[in-house]
Scaffold this active site. Structure first.
Site, PDB file in Angstrom:
ATOM      1  N   GLU A  99       0.838  -1.200   0.000  1.00 40.57           N
ATOM      2  CA  GLU A  99       0.000   0.000   0.000  1.00 40.57           C
ATOM      3  C   GLU A  99       0.876   1.254   0.000  1.00 40.57           C
ATOM      4  O   GLU A  99       2.019   1.216   0.460  1.00 40.57           O
ATOM      5  CB  GLU A  99      -0.858   0.006   1.269  1.00 40.57           C
ATOM      6  N   ASP A 100       0.331   2.357  -0.449  1.00 42.49           N
ATOM      7  CA  ASP A 100       1.075   3.611  -0.414  1.00 42.49           C
ATOM      8  C   ASP A 100       1.122   4.183   1.004  1.00 42.49           C
ATOM      9  O   ASP A 100       2.173   4.544   1.512  1.00 42.49           O
ATOM     10  CB  ASP A 100       0.503   4.636  -1.410  1.00 42.49           C
ATOM     11  N   ASP A 103      -3.740   5.594   6.585  1.00 41.64           N
ATOM     12  CA  ASP A 103      -4.224   6.875   7.112  1.00 41.64           C
ATOM     13  C   ASP A 103      -5.243   6.567   8.219  1.00 41.64           C
ATOM     14  O   ASP A 103      -4.858   6.260   9.347  1.00 41.64           O
ATOM     15  CB  ASP A 103      -4.798   7.654   5.924  1.00 41.64           C
ATOM     16  N   PHE A 152      -1.303  16.182   4.269  1.00 41.32           N
ATOM     17  CA  PHE A 152      -1.680  15.496   3.031  1.00 41.32           C
ATOM     18  C   PHE A 152      -0.502  15.540   2.063  1.00 41.32           C
ATOM     19  O   PHE A 152      -0.025  16.609   1.699  1.00 41.32           O
ATOM     20  CB  PHE A 152      -2.926  16.105   2.392  1.00 41.32           C
ATOM     21  N   ARG A 165       1.095  12.171  -9.062  1.00 41.28           N
ATOM     22  CA  ARG A 165       1.639  10.831  -8.781  1.00 41.28           C
ATOM     23  C   ARG A 165       3.073  10.681  -9.272  1.00 41.28           C
ATOM     24  O   ARG A 165       3.829   9.865  -8.759  1.00 41.28           O
ATOM     25  CB  ARG A 165       0.783   9.756  -9.464  1.00 41.28           C
TER      26      ARG A 165
HETATM   27  P1  IMP Z   1      -7.350   5.072   4.835  1.00 43.12           P
HETATM   28  O1  IMP Z   1      -8.439   4.102   4.518  1.00 43.12           O
HETATM   29  O2  IMP Z   1      -7.889   6.306   5.488  1.00 43.12           O
HETATM   30  O3  IMP Z   1      -6.223   4.448   5.620  1.00 43.12           O
HETATM   31  O4  IMP Z   1      -6.798   5.618   3.468  1.00 43.12           O
HETATM   32  C1  IMP Z   1      -5.849   4.992   2.704  1.00 43.12           C
HETATM   33  C2  IMP Z   1      -5.828   5.576   1.303  1.00 43.12           C
HETATM   34  O5  IMP Z   1      -6.135   6.983   1.316  1.00 43.12           O
HETATM   35  C3  IMP Z   1      -4.455   5.474   0.701  1.00 43.12           C
HETATM   36  O6  IMP Z   1      -4.270   4.286   0.003  1.00 43.12           O
HETATM   37  C4  IMP Z   1      -4.375   6.694  -0.179  1.00 43.12           C
HETATM   38  O7  IMP Z   1      -4.863   6.399  -1.473  1.00 43.12           O
HETATM   39  C5  IMP Z   1      -5.287   7.700   0.472  1.00 43.12           C
HETATM   40  N1  IMP Z   1      -4.534   8.678   1.279  1.00 43.12           N
HETATM   41  C6  IMP Z   1      -4.492   8.802   2.619  1.00 43.12           C
HETATM   42  N2  IMP Z   1      -3.701   9.809   3.006  1.00 43.12           N
HETATM   43  C7  IMP Z   1      -3.198  10.337   1.868  1.00 43.12           C
HETATM   44  C8  IMP Z   1      -2.288  11.411   1.611  1.00 43.12           C
HETATM   45  O8  IMP Z   1      -1.733  12.096   2.492  1.00 43.12           O
HETATM   46  N3  IMP Z   1      -2.020  11.636   0.292  1.00 43.12           N
HETATM   47  C9  IMP Z   1      -2.567  10.924  -0.715  1.00 43.12           C
HETATM   48  N4  IMP Z   1      -3.421   9.910  -0.525  1.00 43.12           N
HETATM   49  C10 IMP Z   1      -3.726   9.630   0.766  1.00 43.12           C
HETATM   50 MG    MG Z   2      -5.259   7.724  -3.528  1.00 44.63          MG
END
Ligand code: IMP
Ligand code: MG
Length: 180
Positions: A99-100, A103, A152, A165
């Protein structure tokens, strides 16, 4: 791209390289002598995944999933939406989700629950970035590149509204881009 869109560089190209190598070293040790299916979560993890797999000295196969989370917003949505599923049957296999960023944790938690039902031998998560201050559910990745503050970020695969990206560094997005 407008340079004003970027507030600052958070992680440089050279630091990214070091982080990826460090993660690969750990992963190589853990799965030594075993087969591993490495799953790229598109689109955000595409660049991290490409760098990471080339540092793996293991018997690996690759697979891809497209899931949606944010849409055009910087706030999280509740459920993971599978747009493209795995081609491989993961039953009895070692699976590493790449995963990237983690969050709120909702995406990875839902995804893990969904994939656990398919009975893999093991299921772990490697994430380039982690924002623990934003966590809303009890989940953590096994291999984390770098813990970052609640900002962010874009670049190195991460987007805002599908943009940025291709930036080589991981950058903090200027708030003016998303606050009106
Ligand atoms: P979560 O479900 O809130 O953990 O979100 C995960 C996904 O939200 C990641 O795979 C990203 O695609 C996106 N995301 C969360 N924070 C960021 C950020 O700071 N920049 C870009 N994408 C983010
Ligand atoms: Mg995204």
């Amino acid at each position: 791209m407008d340079k004003k869109d970027i507030q600052s560089v958070l992680i440089s190209e050279s630091e990214i390289k070091e982080i990826v190598k460090g993660l690969a070293t750990k992963i190589n040790k853990v799965y030594s002598g075993e087969q591993l299916l490495v799953v790229c979560i598109l689109k955000g993890a595409c660049i991290f995944f490409s760098d990471l797999i080339r540092e793996l000295d293991l018997d690996i196969k690759l697979d891809f999933m497209v899931i949606s989370s944010y849409g055009n917003s910087t706030k999280t949505s509740n459920n993971v939406n599978i747009i493209h599923d795995l081609k491989e049957d993961i039953k009895g296999k070692n699976v590493l989700i790449v995963e990237d960023i983690i969050d709120s944790g909702r995406t990875i938690k839902s995804l893990k629950e969904l994939l656990e039902k398919r009975e893999p031998k093991s299921l772990r998560v490697a994430a380039m970035l982690d924002k623990p201050d934003r966590r809303e559910v009890d989940i953590n990745g096994e291999y984390i590149g770098k813990v970052i503050p609640d900002e962010f970020v874009v670049g190195y695969g991460l987007d805002y509204s599908q943009k940025y990206r291709n930036l080589k560094e991981i950058c903090v997005l200027a708030k003016s881009v998303y606050l009106n």
